[in-house]
Design a protein around this motif. Sequence first.
Motif, PDB file in Angstrom:
ATOM      1  N   THR A  88       0.837  -1.208   0.000  1.00 44.61           N
ATOM      2  CA  THR A  88       0.000   0.000   0.000  1.00 44.61           C
ATOM      3  C   THR A  88       0.867   1.251   0.000  1.00 44.61           C
ATOM      4  OG1 THR A  88      -1.781  -1.145   1.176  1.00 44.61           O
ATOM      5  CG2 THR A  88      -1.785   1.256   1.260  1.00 44.61           C
ATOM      6  N   ALA A  89       1.946   1.227   0.781  1.00 42.06           N
ATOM      7  CA  ALA A  89       2.862   2.368   0.808  1.00 42.06           C
ATOM      8  C   ALA A  89       3.509   2.570  -0.559  1.00 42.06           C
ATOM      9  CB  ALA A  89       3.928   2.142   1.883  1.00 42.06           C
ATOM     10  N   LEU A  90       3.860   1.472  -1.241  1.00 41.97           N
ATOM     11  CA  LEU A  90       4.434   1.582  -2.576  1.00 41.97           C
ATOM     12  C   LEU A  90       3.413   2.147  -3.559  1.00 41.97           C
ATOM     13  CD1 LEU A  90       6.702   1.006  -4.629  1.00 41.97           C
ATOM     14  CD2 LEU A  90       5.791  -1.336  -4.834  1.00 41.97           C
ATOM     15  N   GLN A  91       2.181   1.727  -3.427  1.00 41.24           N
ATOM     16  CA  GLN A  91       1.128   2.195  -4.347  1.00 41.24           C
ATOM     17  C   GLN A  91       0.968   3.714  -4.270  1.00 41.24           C
ATOM     18  OE1 GLN A  91      -1.256   0.377  -6.676  1.00 41.24           O
ATOM     19  NE2 GLN A  91      -0.911   2.512  -7.189  1.00 41.24           N
ATOM     20  N   ARG A  92       1.187   4.303  -3.093  1.00 44.98           N
ATOM     21  CA  ARG A  92       1.023   5.752  -2.946  1.00 44.98           C
ATOM     22  C   ARG A  92       2.022   6.529  -3.799  1.00 44.98           C
ATOM     23  NH1 ARG A  92       1.238   4.642   2.873  1.00 44.98           N
ATOM     24  NH2 ARG A  92      -0.879   4.266   3.644  1.00 44.98           N
ATOM     25  N   ARG A  93       3.124   5.904  -4.183  1.00 46.38           N
ATOM     26  CA  ARG A  93       4.158   6.576  -4.970  1.00 46.38           C
ATOM     27  C   ARG A  93       3.916   6.451  -6.479  1.00 46.38           C
ATOM     28  NH1 ARG A  93       8.862   7.810  -2.196  1.00 46.38           N
ATOM     29  NH2 ARG A  93       8.902   7.168  -0.017  1.00 46.38           N
ATOM     30  N   VAL A  94       2.908   5.678  -6.872  1.00 47.46           N
ATOM     31  CA  VAL A  94       2.667   5.391  -8.286  1.00 47.46           C
ATOM     32  C   VAL A  94       1.262   5.860  -8.655  1.00 47.46           C
ATOM     33  CG1 VAL A  94       2.639   3.603 -10.063  1.00 47.46           C
ATOM     34  CG2 VAL A  94       4.197   3.402  -8.121  1.00 47.46           C
ATOM     35  N   GLU A  95       1.101   6.430  -9.849  1.00 47.21           N
ATOM     36  CA  GLU A  95      -0.174   7.027 -10.259  1.00 47.21           C
ATOM     37  C   GLU A  95      -1.173   6.003 -10.777  1.00 47.21           C
ATOM     38  OE1 GLU A  95       0.812  10.015 -13.086  1.00 47.21           O
ATOM     39  OE2 GLU A  95       1.750  11.344 -11.602  1.00 47.21           O
ATOM     40  N   VAL A  96      -0.709   4.831 -11.163  1.00 46.39           N
ATOM     41  CA  VAL A  96      -1.622   3.816 -11.704  1.00 46.39           C
ATOM     42  C   VAL A  96      -1.644   2.617 -10.771  1.00 46.39           C
ATOM     43  CG1 VAL A  96      -1.272   4.551 -14.089  1.00 46.39           C
ATOM     44  CG2 VAL A  96       0.240   2.814 -13.101  1.00 46.39           C
ATOM     45  N   PRO A  97      -2.727   1.832 -10.789  1.00 44.84           N
ATOM     46  CA  PRO A  97      -2.815   0.671  -9.897  1.00 44.84           C
ATOM     47  C   PRO A  97      -1.722  -0.367 -10.202  1.00 44.84           C
ATOM     48  CG  PRO A  97      -4.984   1.252 -10.742  1.00 44.84           C
ATOM     49  CD  PRO A  97      -3.993   2.056 -11.526  1.00 44.84           C
ATOM     50  N   LEU A  98      -1.129  -0.884  -9.150  1.00 48.33           N
ATOM     51  CA  LEU A  98      -0.108  -1.923  -9.297  1.00 48.33           C
ATOM     52  C   LEU A  98      -0.681  -3.315  -9.049  1.00 48.33           C
ATOM     53  CD1 LEU A  98       2.861  -0.203  -7.384  1.00 48.33           C
ATOM     54  CD2 LEU A  98       2.502  -0.331  -9.858  1.00 48.33           C
ATOM     55  N   THR A  99      -1.786  -3.400  -8.300  1.00 49.30           N
ATOM     56  CA  THR A  99      -2.395  -4.696  -7.983  1.00 49.30           C
ATOM     57  C   THR A  99      -3.906  -4.605  -8.173  1.00 49.30           C
ATOM     58  OG1 THR A  99      -2.645  -4.108  -5.637  1.00 49.30           O
ATOM     59  CG2 THR A  99      -0.609  -5.250  -6.285  1.00 49.30           C
ATOM     60  N   GLU A 100      -4.533  -5.777  -8.291  1.00 51.77           N
ATOM     61  CA  GLU A 100      -5.986  -5.845  -8.379  1.00 51.77           C
ATOM     62  C   GLU A 100      -6.453  -7.175  -7.802  1.00 51.77           C
ATOM     63  OE1 GLU A 100      -6.919  -5.601 -12.520  1.00 51.77           O
ATOM     64  OE2 GLU A 100      -6.001  -7.527 -13.024  1.00 51.77           O
ATOM     65  N   ARG A 101      -7.705  -7.195  -7.379  1.00 53.01           N
ATOM     66  CA  ARG A 101      -8.286  -8.410  -6.835  1.00 53.01           C
ATOM     67  C   ARG A 101      -8.761  -9.302  -7.978  1.00 53.01           C
ATOM     68  NH1 ARG A 101      -7.256 -10.311  -1.872  1.00 53.01           N
ATOM     69  NH2 ARG A 101      -6.935  -8.527  -0.472  1.00 53.01           N
ATOM     70  N   ARG A 102      -8.363 -10.563  -7.891  1.00 48.37           N
ATOM     71  CA  ARG A 102      -8.826 -11.557  -8.859  1.00 48.37           C
ATOM     72  C   ARG A 102      -9.271 -12.760  -8.042  1.00 48.37           C
ATOM     73  NH1 ARG A 102      -4.834 -12.480 -13.597  1.00 48.37           N
ATOM     74  NH2 ARG A 102      -5.383 -10.265 -13.871  1.00 48.37           N
ATOM     75  N   GLY A 103     -10.594 -12.814  -7.812  1.00 44.85           N
ATOM     76  CA  GLY A 103     -11.097 -13.810  -6.894  1.00 44.85           C
ATOM     77  C   GLY A 103     -10.644 -13.458  -5.479  1.00 44.85           C
ATOM     78  N   ARG A 104     -10.059 -14.419  -4.789  1.00 43.87           N
ATOM     79  CA  ARG A 104      -9.594 -14.188  -3.416  1.00 43.87           C
ATOM     80  C   ARG A 104      -8.145 -13.714  -3.388  1.00 43.87           C
ATOM     81  NH1 ARG A 104     -10.976 -19.315   0.203  1.00 43.87           N
ATOM     82  NH2 ARG A 104     -10.140 -17.846   1.762  1.00 43.87           N
ATOM     83  N   ASN A 105      -7.489 -13.688  -4.519  1.00 44.58           N
ATOM     84  CA  ASN A 105      -6.056 -13.341  -4.549  1.00 44.58           C
ATOM     85  C   ASN A 105      -5.834 -11.915  -5.030  1.00 44.58           C
ATOM     86  OD1 ASN A 105      -5.161 -15.843  -3.667  1.00 44.58           O
ATOM     87  ND2 ASN A 105      -5.123 -16.683  -5.752  1.00 44.58           N
ATOM     88  N   LEU A 106      -4.725 -11.353  -4.567  1.00 42.11           N
ATOM     89  CA  LEU A 106      -4.255 -10.066  -5.038  1.00 42.11           C
ATOM     90  C   LEU A 106      -3.173 -10.326  -6.073  1.00 42.11           C
ATOM     91  CD1 LEU A 106      -4.581  -6.973  -4.372  1.00 42.11           C
ATOM     92  CD2 LEU A 106      -2.502  -7.202  -3.009  1.00 42.11           C
ATOM     93  N   VAL A 107      -3.363  -9.815  -7.280  1.00 42.66           N
ATOM     94  CA  VAL A 107      -2.421 -10.077  -8.369  1.00 42.66           C
ATOM     95  C   VAL A 107      -1.933  -8.759  -8.943  1.00 42.66           C
ATOM     96  CG1 VAL A 107      -3.476 -12.310  -8.919  1.00 42.66           C
ATOM     97  CG2 VAL A 107      -4.252 -10.223 -10.101  1.00 42.66           C
ATOM     98  N   LEU A 108      -0.883  -8.831  -9.766  1.00 42.73           N
ATOM     99  CA  LEU A 108      -0.308  -7.630 -10.352  1.00 42.73           C
ATOM    100  C   LEU A 108      -1.066  -7.200 -11.597  1.00 42.73           C
ATOM    101  CD1 LEU A 108       3.551  -8.326 -10.160  1.00 42.73           C
ATOM    102  CD2 LEU A 108       2.038  -7.315  -8.434  1.00 42.73           C
ATOM    103  N   THR A 109      -1.225  -5.893 -11.735  1.00 40.46           N
ATOM    104  CA  THR A 109      -1.731  -5.337 -12.988  1.00 40.46           C
ATOM    105  C   THR A 109      -0.593  -5.297 -14.008  1.00 40.46           C
ATOM    106  OG1 THR A 109      -1.142  -3.085 -12.363  1.00 40.46           O
ATOM    107  CG2 THR A 109      -3.332  -3.868 -11.688  1.00 40.46           C
ATOM    108  N   GLY A 110      -0.898  -4.805 -15.203  1.00 43.13           N
ATOM    109  CA  GLY A 110       0.167  -4.650 -16.199  1.00 43.13           C
ATOM    110  C   GLY A 110       1.252  -3.712 -15.711  1.00 43.13           C
ATOM    111  N   ALA A 111       0.868  -2.608 -15.067  1.00 47.77           N
ATOM    112  CA  ALA A 111       1.859  -1.669 -14.527  1.00 47.77           C
ATOM    113  C   ALA A 111       2.662  -2.330 -13.408  1.00 47.77           C
ATOM    114  CB  ALA A 111       1.163  -0.412 -14.010  1.00 47.77           C
ATOM    115  N   GLY A 112       1.972  -3.143 -12.593  1.00 50.42           N
ATOM    116  CA  GLY A 112       2.669  -3.843 -11.513  1.00 50.42           C
ATOM    117  C   GLY A 112       3.684  -4.829 -12.058  1.00 50.42           C
ATOM    118  N   GLN A 113       3.320  -5.528 -13.139  1.00 50.42           N
ATOM    119  CA  GLN A 113       4.254  -6.470 -13.745  1.00 50.42           C
ATOM    120  C   GLN A 113       5.475  -5.751 -14.319  1.00 50.42           C
ATOM    121  OE1 GLN A 113       1.935  -8.631 -16.617  1.00 50.42           O
ATOM    122  NE2 GLN A 113       0.614  -9.583 -15.052  1.00 50.42           N
TER     123      GLN A 113
END
Length: 304
Positions: free
Chosen positions: A37-62
């Motif tokens: 969450t702290a890392l996400q505050r430094r980036v303008e686009v989402p780095l992770t997203e919910r996919r079912g019960r898991n948290l996975v990386l978005t394209g920007a996160g990858q």
Amino acid sequence: MDLHQLRLLRELGDRGSLAAVARSLHVSASAVSQQLTALQRRVEVPLTERRGRNLVLTGAGQALARAAVDISVAMRSAEQAVSHYLQDPSATVSLCAFNSAGLTYFGPLLQSLAGDGSPRLICSDKDVGQEDFPALTADYDLVIAHRLEHSAPWPETVTVMPLVREPLDVAMSDRHPLAGAPSVSIGDIINEEWVSVQDGFPLLPALQAIAVHAGQPLRITHRINEFFIAAAVVSAGPAIALMPRHTASPPAGSGIVLKPIRDLPLARRVDLLCRPEALQRTAVLQVADALRRMPADDVGCSGP
């Protein structure tokens, strides 16, 4: 960006869940989530997203996770470069000394470190006042310094390695009326013409101690810092001077003799100074050990 947070993002991409990352690092899943969450505050686009019960990386996160791999490689390379620098026995070491110590130590030290795999030594001489020696450790790995035996110690900000304790004698022409005496007293020499060092240099307090002991000022005619220039003045005429017994001892045939002062023993300490972190380097340690192990016969000095 925080390197630890980038590592967590990479681990999430590789392991697929917060729980798997937490297990691998032996921390709680909530601790991992807080860092991401702290890392996400430094980036303008989402780095992770919910996919079912898991948290996975978005394209920007990858994309950022792939960059984290490159950063990790670069950091490991930097760490290895620092480690090699610290452990390299043949690395360059800078050594500074006052004039007579340079004459005494530089030649034998260079000869002792001439073999393959030895440090590459860069030597310099500096003629400074006693209080200025510690500051030289900012510019040189090792500094050979001197101070009078009963003067204030070196500051705690530098590491001190004693080299020698060196008596201070009275130098006079071999034609001087006292030249045949085994030693002299303060009363013998107080009314003589003197060669002194400049104000602020380490031997001046010793001359002042002689004056205090005698209860009258010295008759100072010449002010010369370089011992070999002072020796030329002493050998030519009536003036006398204080000189170190070993590092500035006049050679045979110089026309000068040294006499100890029997009622006021004077001496200086010759020490090796450095910043504490300098001793983390193998090459610096090797040079310091070579100086401290140097036989008295090699440098013309008695041990500490």
